[in-house]
Write a protein that holds these residues in place. Structure first.
Motif, PDB file in Angstrom:
ATOM      1  N   ASN A  42      67.259  89.341  41.935  1.00 45.06           N
ATOM      2  CA  ASN A  42      66.789  90.197  43.017  1.00 45.06           C
ATOM      3  C   ASN A  42      66.760  89.465  44.352  1.00 45.06           C
ATOM      4  OD1 ASN A  42      65.032  91.021  40.385  1.00 45.06           O
ATOM      5  ND2 ASN A  42      65.764  92.780  41.535  1.00 45.06           N
ATOM      6  N   SER A  43      66.680  88.136  44.292  1.00 49.72           N
ATOM      7  CA  SER A  43      66.615  87.341  45.504  1.00 49.72           C
ATOM      8  C   SER A  43      67.132  85.939  45.212  1.00 49.72           C
ATOM      9  CB  SER A  43      65.172  87.276  46.003  1.00 49.72           C
ATOM     10  OG  SER A  43      65.079  86.581  47.215  1.00 49.72           O
ATOM     11  N   TYR A  44      67.685  85.287  46.229  1.00 51.62           N
ATOM     12  CA  TYR A  44      68.193  83.919  46.109  1.00 51.62           C
ATOM     13  C   TYR A  44      67.676  83.130  47.291  1.00 51.62           C
ATOM     14  CZ  TYR A  44      71.469  80.082  45.295  1.00 51.62           C
ATOM     15  OH  TYR A  44      72.033  78.856  45.019  1.00 51.62           O
ATOM     16  N   MET A  45      66.995  82.037  47.021  1.00 59.92           N
ATOM     17  CA  MET A  45      66.464  81.195  48.094  1.00 59.92           C
ATOM     18  C   MET A  45      66.890  79.751  47.847  1.00 59.92           C
ATOM     19  SD  MET A  45      62.597  82.728  48.567  1.00 59.92           S
ATOM     20  CE  MET A  45      61.994  82.109  47.015  1.00 59.92           C
ATOM     21  N   THR A  46      67.257  79.055  48.914  1.00 58.69           N
ATOM     22  CA  THR A  46      67.578  77.640  48.772  1.00 58.69           C
ATOM     23  C   THR A  46      66.305  76.825  48.981  1.00 58.69           C
ATOM     24  OG1 THR A  46      68.259  77.545  51.083  1.00 58.69           O
ATOM     25  CG2 THR A  46      69.986  77.843  49.444  1.00 58.69           C
ATOM     26  N   LYS A  47      66.223  75.731  48.252  1.00 59.44           N
ATOM     27  CA  LYS A  47      65.036  74.886  48.311  1.00 59.44           C
ATOM     28  C   LYS A  47      64.907  74.279  49.702  1.00 59.44           C
ATOM     29  CE  LYS A  47      65.253  73.566  43.468  1.00 59.44           C
ATOM     30  NZ  LYS A  47      65.506  72.485  42.522  1.00 59.44           N
ATOM     31  N   PRO A  48      63.718  74.356  50.263  1.00 61.86           N
ATOM     32  CA  PRO A  48      63.497  73.736  51.571  1.00 61.86           C
ATOM     33  C   PRO A  48      63.295  72.224  51.417  1.00 61.86           C
ATOM     34  CG  PRO A  48      61.503  74.790  50.821  1.00 61.86           C
ATOM     35  CD  PRO A  48      62.562  75.105  49.804  1.00 61.86           C
ATOM     36  N   ASP A  49      63.358  71.533  52.536  1.00 63.29           N
ATOM     37  CA  ASP A  49      63.197  70.079  52.519  1.00 63.29           C
ATOM     38  C   ASP A  49      61.743  69.639  52.433  1.00 63.29           C
ATOM     39  OD1 ASP A  49      65.954  69.744  52.763  1.00 63.29           O
ATOM     40  OD2 ASP A  49      65.855  69.908  54.933  1.00 63.29           O
ATOM     41  N   LYS A  50      60.827  70.465  52.912  1.00 64.39           N
ATOM     42  CA  LYS A  50      59.414  70.082  52.975  1.00 64.39           C
ATOM     43  C   LYS A  50      58.575  70.938  52.021  1.00 64.39           C
ATOM     44  CE  LYS A  50      59.982  69.027  57.829  1.00 64.39           C
ATOM     45  NZ  LYS A  50      59.673  69.486  59.181  1.00 64.39           N
ATOM     46  N   PRO A  51      57.613  70.314  51.333  1.00 65.43           N
ATOM     47  CA  PRO A  51      56.743  71.067  50.417  1.00 65.43           C
ATOM     48  C   PRO A  51      55.998  72.212  51.097  1.00 65.43           C
ATOM     49  CG  PRO A  51      56.491  68.720  50.045  1.00 65.43           C
ATOM     50  CD  PRO A  51      57.339  68.880  51.272  1.00 65.43           C
ATOM     51  N   ASP A  52      55.574  72.030  52.334  1.00 62.80           N
ATOM     52  CA  ASP A  52      54.873  73.113  53.040  1.00 62.80           C
ATOM     53  C   ASP A  52      55.769  74.332  53.220  1.00 62.80           C
ATOM     54  OD1 ASP A  52      52.584  71.608  53.197  1.00 62.80           O
ATOM     55  OD2 ASP A  52      52.877  71.013  55.296  1.00 62.80           O
ATOM     56  N   ASP A  53      57.055  74.088  53.460  1.00 59.91           N
ATOM     57  CA  ASP A  53      57.997  75.196  53.611  1.00 59.91           C
ATOM     58  C   ASP A  53      58.166  75.952  52.294  1.00 59.91           C
ATOM     59  OD1 ASP A  53      58.345  74.533  56.264  1.00 59.91           O
ATOM     60  OD2 ASP A  53      60.215  73.420  55.918  1.00 59.91           O
ATOM     61  N   LEU A  54      58.155  75.220  51.176  1.00 58.90           N
ATOM     62  CA  LEU A  54      58.249  75.858  49.864  1.00 58.90           C
ATOM     63  C   LEU A  54      57.030  76.734  49.605  1.00 58.90           C
ATOM     64  CD1 LEU A  54      59.579  76.339  47.143  1.00 58.90           C
ATOM     65  CD2 LEU A  54      58.506  74.232  46.333  1.00 58.90           C
ATOM     66  N   ALA A  55      55.869  76.228  49.944  1.00 62.03           N
ATOM     67  CA  ALA A  55      54.641  77.013  49.762  1.00 62.03           C
ATOM     68  C   ALA A  55      54.692  78.288  50.598  1.00 62.03           C
ATOM     69  CB  ALA A  55      53.423  76.177  50.136  1.00 62.03           C
ATOM     70  N   ARG A  56      55.179  78.194  51.814  1.00 61.64           N
ATOM     71  CA  ARG A  56      55.285  79.371  52.687  1.00 61.64           C
ATOM     72  C   ARG A  56      56.290  80.379  52.127  1.00 61.64           C
ATOM     73  NH1 ARG A  56      54.998  76.824  56.575  1.00 61.64           N
ATOM     74  NH2 ARG A  56      56.633  76.230  57.561  1.00 61.64           N
ATOM     75  N   MET A  57      57.421  79.868  51.622  1.00 62.72           N
ATOM     76  CA  MET A  57      58.430  80.752  51.026  1.00 62.72           C
ATOM     77  C   MET A  57      57.866  81.486  49.812  1.00 62.72           C
ATOM     78  SD  MET A  57      61.867  78.403  51.167  1.00 62.72           S
ATOM     79  CE  MET A  57      62.826  79.517  50.159  1.00 62.72           C
ATOM     80  N   ALA A  58      57.132  80.758  48.975  1.00 63.97           N
ATOM     81  CA  ALA A  58      56.547  81.375  47.775  1.00 63.97           C
ATOM     82  C   ALA A  58      55.532  82.444  48.168  1.00 63.97           C
ATOM     83  CB  ALA A  58      55.888  80.312  46.908  1.00 63.97           C
ATOM     84  N   TYR A  59      54.729  82.169  49.167  1.00 71.82           N
ATOM     85  CA  TYR A  59      53.731  83.132  49.629  1.00 71.82           C
ATOM     86  C   TYR A  59      54.410  84.392  50.164  1.00 71.82           C
ATOM     87  CZ  TYR A  59      50.097  85.236  52.488  1.00 71.82           C
ATOM     88  OH  TYR A  59      49.226  86.122  53.058  1.00 71.82           O
ATOM     89  N   GLU A  60      55.420  84.218  50.989  1.00 67.34           N
ATOM     90  CA  GLU A  60      56.121  85.362  51.575  1.00 67.34           C
ATOM     91  C   GLU A  60      56.860  86.171  50.503  1.00 67.34           C
ATOM     92  OE1 GLU A  60      55.878  86.600  54.575  1.00 67.34           O
ATOM     93  OE2 GLU A  60      54.522  84.999  55.162  1.00 67.34           O
ATOM     94  N   ALA A  61      57.459  85.479  49.536  1.00 63.67           N
ATOM     95  CA  ALA A  61      58.142  86.194  48.448  1.00 63.67           C
ATOM     96  C   ALA A  61      57.136  87.004  47.645  1.00 63.67           C
ATOM     97  CB  ALA A  61      58.876  85.207  47.547  1.00 63.67           C
ATOM     98  N   GLY A  62      55.988  86.420  47.371  1.00 61.99           N
ATOM     99  CA  GLY A  62      54.938  87.141  46.643  1.00 61.99           C
ATOM    100  C   GLY A  62      54.476  88.371  47.394  1.00 61.99           C
ATOM    101  N   ARG A  63      54.269  88.241  48.683  1.00 59.47           N
ATOM    102  CA  ARG A  63      53.857  89.391  49.504  1.00 59.47           C
ATOM    103  C   ARG A  63      54.902  90.493  49.451  1.00 59.47           C
ATOM    104  NH1 ARG A  63      52.280  88.088  55.433  1.00 59.47           N
ATOM    105  NH2 ARG A  63      52.738  90.277  55.390  1.00 59.47           N
ATOM    106  N   PHE A  64      56.166  90.124  49.541  1.00 59.24           N
ATOM    107  CA  PHE A  64      57.249  91.103  49.497  1.00 59.24           C
ATOM    108  C   PHE A  64      57.237  91.867  48.184  1.00 59.24           C
ATOM    109  CE2 PHE A  64      61.468  92.263  48.022  1.00 59.24           C
ATOM    110  CZ  PHE A  64      61.832  93.185  48.995  1.00 59.24           C
TER     111      PHE A  64
END
Length: 71
Positions: A42-64
């Motif tokens: 359903n979605s494809y995301m590339t891994k970010p370089d920073k752990p904080d960016d990963l946390a933000r991506m996970a939060y936004e994906a969950g909200r969606f």
């Protein structure tokens, strides 16, 4: 997880259609992105370089997905 195992796992989960499949990969290869969608992702995301960016991506994906699941 190896590429082959990842594709097989994605396909098995997507075939149930009960759980959204979000692929998180280090690959930016167009062929791999397309293959994941063909297998039902359903979605494809590339891994970010920073752990904080990963946390933000996970939060936004969950909200969606929560908002998409509401009738």
């Amino acid at each position: 997880m190896t590429r082959t195992a990842g594709f097989a796992s994605s396909s098995a989960v997507a075939s149930t259609r009960e759980v959204p499949v979000v692929v998180l990969s280090s690959s930016r290869n167009d062929w791999e992105v397309l293959r994941c969608y063909q297998l039902g992702a359903n979605s494809y995301m590339t891994k970010p370089d920073k752990p904080d960016d990963l946390a933000r991506m996970a939060y936004e994906a969950g909200r969606f997905w929560v908002s998409a699941a509401r009738p």
